[in-house]
Every structure is written in C-alpha cells, then in structure tokens.
Write a protein that holds these residues in place. Structure first.
Motif, short mmCIF file in Angstrom:
data_model
loop_
_atom_site.label_atom_id
_atom_site.label_comp_id
_atom_site.label_asym_id
_atom_site.label_seq_id
_atom_site.Cartn_x
_atom_site.Cartn_y
_atom_site.Cartn_z
N PRO A 106 1.01 -1.37 0.07
CA PRO A 106 0.27 0.04 -0.02
C PRO A 106 0.84 1.10 -0.01
CG PRO A 106 -0.95 -1.49 1.63
CD PRO A 106 0.52 -1.93 1.29
N SER A 107 2.03 1.20 0.32
CA SER A 107 2.82 2.56 0.62
C SER A 107 3.73 2.60 -0.68
CB SER A 107 3.85 2.18 1.99
OG SER A 107 4.78 1.45 1.42
N LEU A 108 3.67 1.69 -1.67
CA LEU A 108 4.38 2.10 -2.65
C LEU A 108 4.06 3.12 -3.66
CD1 LEU A 108 5.94 -1.63 -3.52
CD2 LEU A 108 7.26 0.27 -2.95
N PRO A 109 2.89 3.44 -3.98
CA PRO A 109 2.46 4.58 -4.90
C PRO A 109 3.05 5.95 -4.51
CG PRO A 109 0.62 3.03 -4.53
CD PRO A 109 1.73 2.51 -3.78
N GLU A 110 3.04 6.22 -3.14
CA GLU A 110 3.48 7.34 -2.61
C GLU A 110 5.01 7.50 -2.82
OE1 GLU A 110 3.59 9.92 1.57
OE2 GLU A 110 2.60 7.91 1.42
N ILE A 111 5.86 6.25 -2.56
CA ILE A 111 7.32 6.15 -2.95
C ILE A 111 7.42 6.39 -4.40
CG2 ILE A 111 9.11 4.58 -2.83
CD1 ILE A 111 8.09 3.58 -0.13
N ALA A 112 6.81 5.94 -5.27
CA ALA A 112 7.14 5.71 -6.79
C ALA A 112 6.81 7.05 -7.18
CB ALA A 112 6.25 4.51 -7.36
N ALA A 113 5.74 7.88 -6.72
CA ALA A 113 5.44 9.10 -7.49
C ALA A 113 6.62 9.98 -8.12
CB ALA A 113 4.19 9.79 -6.80
N PRO A 114 7.46 10.23 -7.08
CA PRO A 114 8.47 10.96 -7.69
C PRO A 114 9.57 10.38 -8.46
CG PRO A 114 8.79 10.49 -5.16
CD PRO A 114 7.30 10.05 -5.59
N ILE A 115 9.63 9.21 -8.31
CA ILE A 115 10.49 8.41 -9.17
C ILE A 115 9.86 8.41 -10.79
CG2 ILE A 115 11.35 6.03 -9.68
CD1 ILE A 115 11.31 5.71 -6.52
N ALA A 116 8.91 8.41 -10.66
CA ALA A 116 7.80 8.50 -11.98
C ALA A 116 8.06 9.78 -12.52
CB ALA A 116 6.28 8.15 -11.87
N ALA A 117 8.32 10.64 -11.95
CA ALA A 117 8.31 12.13 -12.35
C ALA A 117 9.82 12.20 -13.04
CB ALA A 117 8.10 13.35 -11.51
N GLN A 118 10.79 11.58 -12.41
CA GLN A 118 12.16 11.47 -12.70
C GLN A 118 12.30 10.71 -13.89
OE1 GLN A 118 14.61 10.42 -9.37
NE2 GLN A 118 16.69 10.82 -10.80
N PHE A 119 11.66 9.78 -14.15
CA PHE A 119 11.74 8.86 -15.16
C PHE A 119 10.59 8.57 -15.92
CE2 PHE A 119 14.95 7.57 -11.75
CZ PHE A 119 16.18 7.73 -12.74
N PRO A 120 10.06 9.86 -16.61
CA PRO A 120 8.70 9.89 -17.34
C PRO A 120 8.26 8.74 -18.26
CG PRO A 120 10.21 11.46 -18.35
CD PRO A 120 11.09 10.86 -17.17
N HIS A 121 9.31 7.73 -18.75
CA HIS A 121 8.88 6.52 -19.58
C HIS A 121 8.63 5.47 -18.97
CE1 HIS A 121 9.57 9.04 -23.11
NE2 HIS A 121 10.79 9.42 -22.69
N GLN A 122 9.02 5.30 -17.54
CA GLN A 122 8.68 4.30 -16.69
C GLN A 122 7.36 3.85 -16.33
OE1 GLN A 122 11.46 2.03 -15.68
NE2 GLN A 122 9.34 0.81 -15.51
N LYS A 123 6.97 2.88 -16.38
CA LYS A 123 5.71 2.45 -16.11
C LYS A 123 5.69 1.55 -14.56
CE LYS A 123 3.44 4.17 -19.85
NZ LYS A 123 2.45 5.39 -19.53
N PHE A 124 4.46 1.72 -13.71
CA PHE A 124 4.45 0.91 -12.73
C PHE A 124 3.16 0.42 -12.33
CE2 PHE A 124 7.75 4.44 -11.83
CZ PHE A 124 8.70 3.63 -11.27
N ILE A 125 2.82 -0.96 -11.98
CA ILE A 125 1.95 -1.41 -11.47
C ILE A 125 1.89 -2.02 -10.13
CG2 ILE A 125 0.14 -3.57 -11.71
CD1 ILE A 125 0.62 -3.55 -14.58
N PHE A 126 1.05 -1.55 -9.11
CA PHE A 126 0.99 -2.04 -8.04
C PHE A 126 -0.08 -2.55 -7.42
CE2 PHE A 126 3.84 1.81 -7.96
CZ PHE A 126 5.29 1.35 -7.89
#
Length: 341
Positions: A106-126
C-alpha cells in the motif's frame, strides 16, 4: 524466457547499478521487473505475486516467436527495510531496462510518484494499493472493506473481553480510512460494545516492536488481534502465544504459523491479480492512471472455512455465523457501507 533473480539487498543494488552502467536491455518495452518489498521466503503473499507474473510471462512467451517479442523477467527482493525501498526502486527505473516495474504494497504508490516524475517513460503497476491520476502508474486494490469487516466480525465473536486490537506497520490512507474503521465496525457489529485498540509499529519488519505492542494490548484486556505489519507480525504471534490471545490473519492462509492461536484467515488472490495485470500490460490494455478494485464477490478476497485447523479450534456456532456473513456478502444480501466517515 530469461528470468533474472537476485536475492539480498547488496547484491540487488549492485546488479542494478551494473545494469544501468553497462548492459541495457535491448527491448525495455518487453522486459519486466518484479520488486518484492520484503523476502519471499517470509511472505507467501509476495511469493504469489512473483508466481503470477512468471505465469503470465511464460504464457506470453509460449505464443510469440520473434525475439523482440519475448519477455524477459527480473525478480528483486528489496528486503524489509522500507527506508531502502525508494533508492532500490529508483535504481530499477534508472537502469532503463524495464518497461514495467510491478510490486505490491500500500505504501509504494507514494514512494514511486517522485520516481515516476524523474523517469517519465517508466511504467509501474502496484497491487494491494490505490492511486488515481498518475498516467505512469496503475494500481489494483482489493475491496478491503469486506476483508477488514469479516476479520473484525470474527474477532468480535471470539473475544471474551469485548476488546480487540489492530497492529499496523504504519498509517496510510487505506489503513486509516478502510482497514481500521471496518475492522472495528465488524467487531462491534458481532458483539455490541466491543472496542478496538489501534497501534503502529512504524515499519514492516520490527518483530520486537510487534511483540511489545501486543504485550501492551494484552495488559489493557485485548484478547484478539489483527496484525497488518509484515515481518513484525512474528512478534505479535509470539506475544499472543505467551498470553493466550488469539489472532485473525490477513491476506493468506496462515493457520500453520500458529495453530490454535490464529483462528481465522482471509486471503487476497495476489497470484491471479498479478497474472491478469501483466497480461493486460502485454496486450496494451492497461488503464494507466486508474485503480481497479477487486473484492469478495469477484473471488479475489476469500475467507478460509474448510481448513482443518479452523474447524478444530473454532466452535461450530461461530463458524455458522461466519458462513452466514460471508455468504451474505458474496450474494449481495449483506452490503457494507461505502464509507464510515
């Protein structure tokens, strides 16, 4: 299909940094990394995630022939120290090797949000998480109203002191808005006047702190506890055994961990959800920026009623009440409120 599997924090980070510096996957769009926020040997729930992804990849690779269409899979155990998850997830994204990074917590979307902004081509599924509006992230959330309420109802039926407890790893929206309030409501609906003691470990691994909190709950009269705290749950089990308390378990069949102490188990079908999410991704059908909610009626949340340990330690009248409750939720004759606010 080539599967890379790295176990251990140091080796995992070293391998990722090496990949980022000297060996980039030729086909990042068809390479998938599974990020395990823990250790699979200690958590069947996370093992089921990896198994589901593996099954989806094998199914895909069995029907494609072109090398560039074959999916490569990498599985990384990030360990239980949440303070390290962000840097390890960043290393995965920075490698540029994986079209998709999939995980569950449950905590990973919040952790991943700034990482996604840093790497705009990266996709995540949680999985087991919720986040809407970020076009790089897709989440699958289980209807934990059902799951928490069922667990609370069982705790309320079993408690002789009318005091139950929930020990959480940390506070996050699903915990504060769904898990805690619906668990407390289930307990109170089962036995009017039942109260819920809510305490926080502060991380997902500290078994000593888990035992300390359970000890403190026992001192106040709590006799049934729901632990949702990862590795810290082992400390809760130890305390419950010592003090003669009981535990309602979340997300898997955990009866064998402590027969007679663990008196009920709910399950989330992580294997199926992971497999379906990956097949959707490979077909180009992922609804990025949204959350898909799966529940008891859909077969993604269940309550173990046929396990011999459950039958042995739970009185027949309690089992009958739990069967009536779960069947009512499944057939729609019992509907839980969408909010308790």
């Amino acid at each position: 299909m080539k599967t890379k599997y790295v176990k251990g924090a140091f080796l995992a980070v070293a391998a990722l940094l090496a990949a980022a510096g000297c060996k980039k996957d030729s086909y990042p769009g068809t390479s998938i990394a599974v990020f395990i926020p823990g250790i699979m040997a200690d958590s069947p729930t996370y093992a089921h995630v990896a198994e589901g992804v593996q099954e989806a990849v094998d199914q895909h690779n069995a029907v494609v022939s072109a090398p560039e269409q074959q999916v490569q899979l990498y599985i990384m155990e990030a360990g239980t120290n949440q303070a390290e998850w962000s840097s390890k997830l960043t290393a995965l994204a920075a490698s540029g090797s994986y079209g998709l990074i999939l995980s569950s917590n449950p905590s990973l979307p919040e952790i991943a949000a700034p990482i996604a902004a840093q790497f705009p081509h990266q996709k995540f599924i949680f999985l087991d998480a919720a986040l809407d509006g970020n076009r790089q992230i897709y989440t699958v959330s289980y209807n934990q109203r059902d799951q928490a309420y069922i667990s609370g109802y069982m705790a309320g039926l079993f408690s002789t002191t009318h005091k139950v407890g929930l020990i959480a790893a940390q506070e996050y929206p699903i915990m504060n808005n769904i898990l805690h309030p619906y668990f407390a409501k289930g307990a109170e609906d089962a036995a009017a006047g039942t109260s819920c003691d809510f305490r926080i470990v502060g991380n997902w691994y500290d078994a000593s702190k888990g035992a300390e909190l359970a000890d403190a709950m026992h001192a106040t009269g709590v006799d049934v506890i729901l632990p949702i705290c990862g590795g810290a749950s082992q400390g809760v089990i130890s305390s419950a055994r010592e003090h003669g308390m009981h535990i309602v378990w979340f997300d898997e069949n955990g009866f064998r961990k402590a027969p007679g102490t663990i008196i009920s188990c709910c399950m989330t079908n992580q294997h199926r959800a992971a497999k379906e999410a990956v097949l959707e991704y490979l077909a180009g059908d992922t609804a990025w920026g949204s959350t898909k909610t799966l529940g008891y009626k859909d077969g993604y949340v269940d309550y173990f009623q046929d396990d011999p340990t459950y039958i042995q330690y739970v009185p027949e009248d309690v089992r009958a009440k739990m069967k009536a409750l779960t069947e009512g939720i499944r057939d729609g004759s019992i509907e839980l409120p969408q909010s308790l606010q």
